[in-house]
Design an enzyme around this catalytic site. Structure first.
Site, PDB file in Angstrom:
ATOM      1  N   HIS A  33     -36.999   0.129  19.456  1.00 20.50           N
ATOM      2  CA  HIS A  33     -36.451   0.071  20.788  1.00 20.50           C
ATOM      3  C   HIS A  33     -35.917  -1.294  21.223  1.00 20.50           C
ATOM      4  CE1 HIS A  33     -37.175   1.063  25.160  1.00 20.50           C
ATOM      5  NE2 HIS A  33     -35.735   0.907  25.001  1.00 20.50           N
ATOM      6  N   HIS A  41     -43.233   4.429  17.375  1.00 18.27           N
ATOM      7  CA  HIS A  41     -42.048   3.637  18.421  1.00 18.27           C
ATOM      8  C   HIS A  41     -42.284   1.933  18.421  1.00 18.27           C
ATOM      9  CE1 HIS A  41     -39.147   3.816  21.718  1.00 18.27           C
ATOM     10  NE2 HIS A  41     -39.931   3.018  22.496  1.00 18.27           N
ATOM     11  N   ASP A  63     -41.449  -1.213  20.270  1.00 14.51           N
ATOM     12  CA  ASP A  63     -40.802  -1.949  21.567  1.00 14.51           C
ATOM     13  C   ASP A  63     -40.470  -3.325  21.392  1.00 14.51           C
ATOM     14  OD1 ASP A  63     -40.458   0.458  23.337  1.00 14.51           O
ATOM     15  OD2 ASP A  63     -42.556   0.112  23.293  1.00 14.51           O
ATOM     16  N   SER A  71     -46.112   4.807  20.764  1.00 17.64           N
ATOM     17  CA  SER A  71     -45.518   3.540  21.066  1.00 17.64           C
ATOM     18  C   SER A  71     -46.714   2.536  20.944  1.00 17.64           C
ATOM     19  CB  SER A  71     -45.156   3.091  22.509  1.00 17.64           C
ATOM     20  OG  SER A  71     -44.850   1.915  22.527  1.00 17.64           O
ATOM     21  N   ASP A  88     -38.835   8.192  27.282  1.00 22.54           N
ATOM     22  CA  ASP A  88     -39.751   7.081  27.141  1.00 22.54           C
ATOM     23  C   ASP A  88     -40.068   6.534  28.287  1.00 22.54           C
ATOM     24  OD1 ASP A  88     -40.922   4.954  25.907  1.00 22.54           O
ATOM     25  OD2 ASP A  88     -39.185   3.763  25.400  1.00 22.54           O
ATOM     26  N   MET A 115     -34.465   6.578  29.231  1.00 20.95           N
ATOM     27  CA  MET A 115     -35.521   5.833  29.853  1.00 20.95           C
ATOM     28  C   MET A 115     -36.185   6.613  30.997  1.00 20.95           C
ATOM     29  SD  MET A 115     -36.333   3.371  27.900  1.00 20.95           S
ATOM     30  CE  MET A 115     -37.712   3.051  28.947  1.00 20.95           C
ATOM     31  N   MET A 163     -39.042  -6.809  23.049  1.00 18.53           N
ATOM     32  CA  MET A 163     -38.836  -7.016  24.233  1.00 18.53           C
ATOM     33  C   MET A 163     -38.441  -8.753  24.260  1.00 18.53           C
ATOM     34  SD  MET A 163     -41.820  -5.518  26.444  1.00 18.53           S
ATOM     35  CE  MET A 163     -41.804  -3.684  26.771  1.00 18.53           C
ATOM     36  N   MET A 217     -35.159  -3.958  23.458  1.00 17.58           N
ATOM     37  CA  MET A 217     -34.866  -4.374  25.102  1.00 17.58           C
ATOM     38  C   MET A 217     -34.355  -5.991  25.011  1.00 17.58           C
ATOM     39  SD  MET A 217     -38.028  -2.319  26.687  1.00 17.58           S
ATOM     40  CE  MET A 217     -38.792  -1.809  25.302  1.00 17.58           C
TER      41      MET A 217
HETATM   42  C1  DX5 Z   1     -41.456   0.545  28.004  1.00 17.83           C
HETATM   43  C2  DX5 Z   1     -41.540   1.104  26.848  1.00 17.83           C
HETATM   44  C3  DX5 Z   1     -42.307   2.078  26.299  1.00 17.83           C
HETATM   45  C4  DX5 Z   1     -43.662   1.955  26.598  1.00 17.83           C
HETATM   46  C5  DX5 Z   1     -44.152   3.362  27.171  1.00 17.83           C
HETATM   47  O1  DX5 Z   1     -40.477  -0.228  28.506  1.00 17.83           O
HETATM   48  O2  DX5 Z   1     -40.187   1.410  26.310  1.00 17.83           O
HETATM   49  O3  DX5 Z   1     -42.149   2.369  24.974  1.00 17.83           O
HETATM   50  O4  DX5 Z   1     -44.726   1.621  25.414  1.00 17.83           O
HETATM   51  O5  DX5 Z   1     -45.243   3.435  27.757  1.00 17.83           O
HETATM   52  P1  DX5 Z   1     -46.005   4.526  28.365  1.00 17.83           P
HETATM   53  O6  DX5 Z   1     -45.946   5.803  27.546  1.00 17.83           O
HETATM   54  O7  DX5 Z   1     -47.432   4.068  28.727  1.00 17.83           O
HETATM   55  O8  DX5 Z   1     -45.318   4.818  29.758  1.00 17.83           O
HETATM   56 ZN    ZN Z   2     -39.786   1.906  24.157  1.00 18.10          ZN
END
Ligand code: DX5
Ligand code: ZN
Length: 217
Positions: A65, A32, A34, A7, A174, A136, A36, A67
């Site tokens: 991903h 990956h 993310d 990620s 994840d 998750m 947000m 969010m």
């Molecule tokens: C959290 C993200 C993850 C994050 C995971 O909301 O969706 O993808 O990068 O980070 P680690 O592996 O550090 O828990």
């Molecule tokens: Zn993620």
């Protein structure tokens, strides 16, 4: 052996290309990304422009991903930017079926995501539409959190449904993934592991990719 999805949330943004090349050459399978929105989760991260910029510098599968509240507003933009997989949270829209339809119509692979507090029952009606389910293993929003062991039974449940109904989807985990937590999840049926801090906070990210692969041999 589990597939590895580093990620970039934990990568060095100023040296992003260097970090991506490192994990690409080091045996990662996906990258990956993310997204947000500051609403579904508190933080803001990046948008389709980042996916578009990353696409030409790597051959890794771009695993986006989202969010994001009402993700259907943006799925076409991410598909156009080059996202191979687009994940949308069942908690983020009253129209999960439509959102997944839109991803499939746009030519990306559809993924449905569930939070730790969401039961598998809630996504049963759409499992036939997806190529990946993301379970998750922390509450979304931040890197570096602790793996929640109570999520593992949902992986087993999904794996059972997958076999019973002869469905074809990957099961991704994840949050809080390391060489210890990955083992249980892999045994339960996880086929893809996202890892952010475990990989990028290390001096040698490639050794961490290898450790995850070793642990799931
Ligand atoms: C959290 C993200 C993850 C994050 C995971 O909301 O969706 O993808 O990068 O980070 P680690 O592996 O550090 O828990
Ligand atoms: Zn993620």
């Amino acid at each position: 052996m589990i597939k590895i999805a580093p990620s970039i949330l934990s990568a060095d943004y100023v040296n992003l290309q260097r970090d991506i090349e490192k994990v690409d050459q080091g045996g990662a399978d996906y990258l990956h990304i993310d997204i947000m929105d500051g609403s579904f989760v508190p933080a803001l991260s990046y948008g389709p422009g980042w996916v578009k910029a990353i696409k030409p510098i790597t051959g890794l599968v771009l695993d986006v991903h989202m969010m994001v509240i009402n993700p259907e507003r943006y799925v076409e933009d991410f598909a156009k930017a080059g996202a191979d997989i687009i994940g949308v949270h069942v908690e983020a829209t009253p129209h999960i079926h439509r959102a997944l339809q839109m991803i499939n119509n746009a030519g990306s692979k559809a993924e449905v995501v569930i939070n730790p507090g969401t039961p598998v029952e809630q996504i049963k009606p759409v499992l036939h539409m997806v190529k990946q389910v993301l379970v998750m293993t922390v509450n979304p929003g931040f890197g570096g959190q602790k793996f929640l062991p109570e999520t593992v039974s949902k992986i087993s449940q999904l794996n059972q449904i997958k076999k019973q109904q002869n469905l074809d989807f990957d099961i991704e985990i994840d949050g809080g993934v390391n060489d210890k937590t990955v083992v249980e999840a892999y045994k339960a049926g996880a086929t893809v592991a996202v890892a952010g801090s475990y990989i990028f906070d290390a001096d040698d990210p490639v050794s961490r990719i290898n450790a995850l692969k070793q642990a799931t041999k």
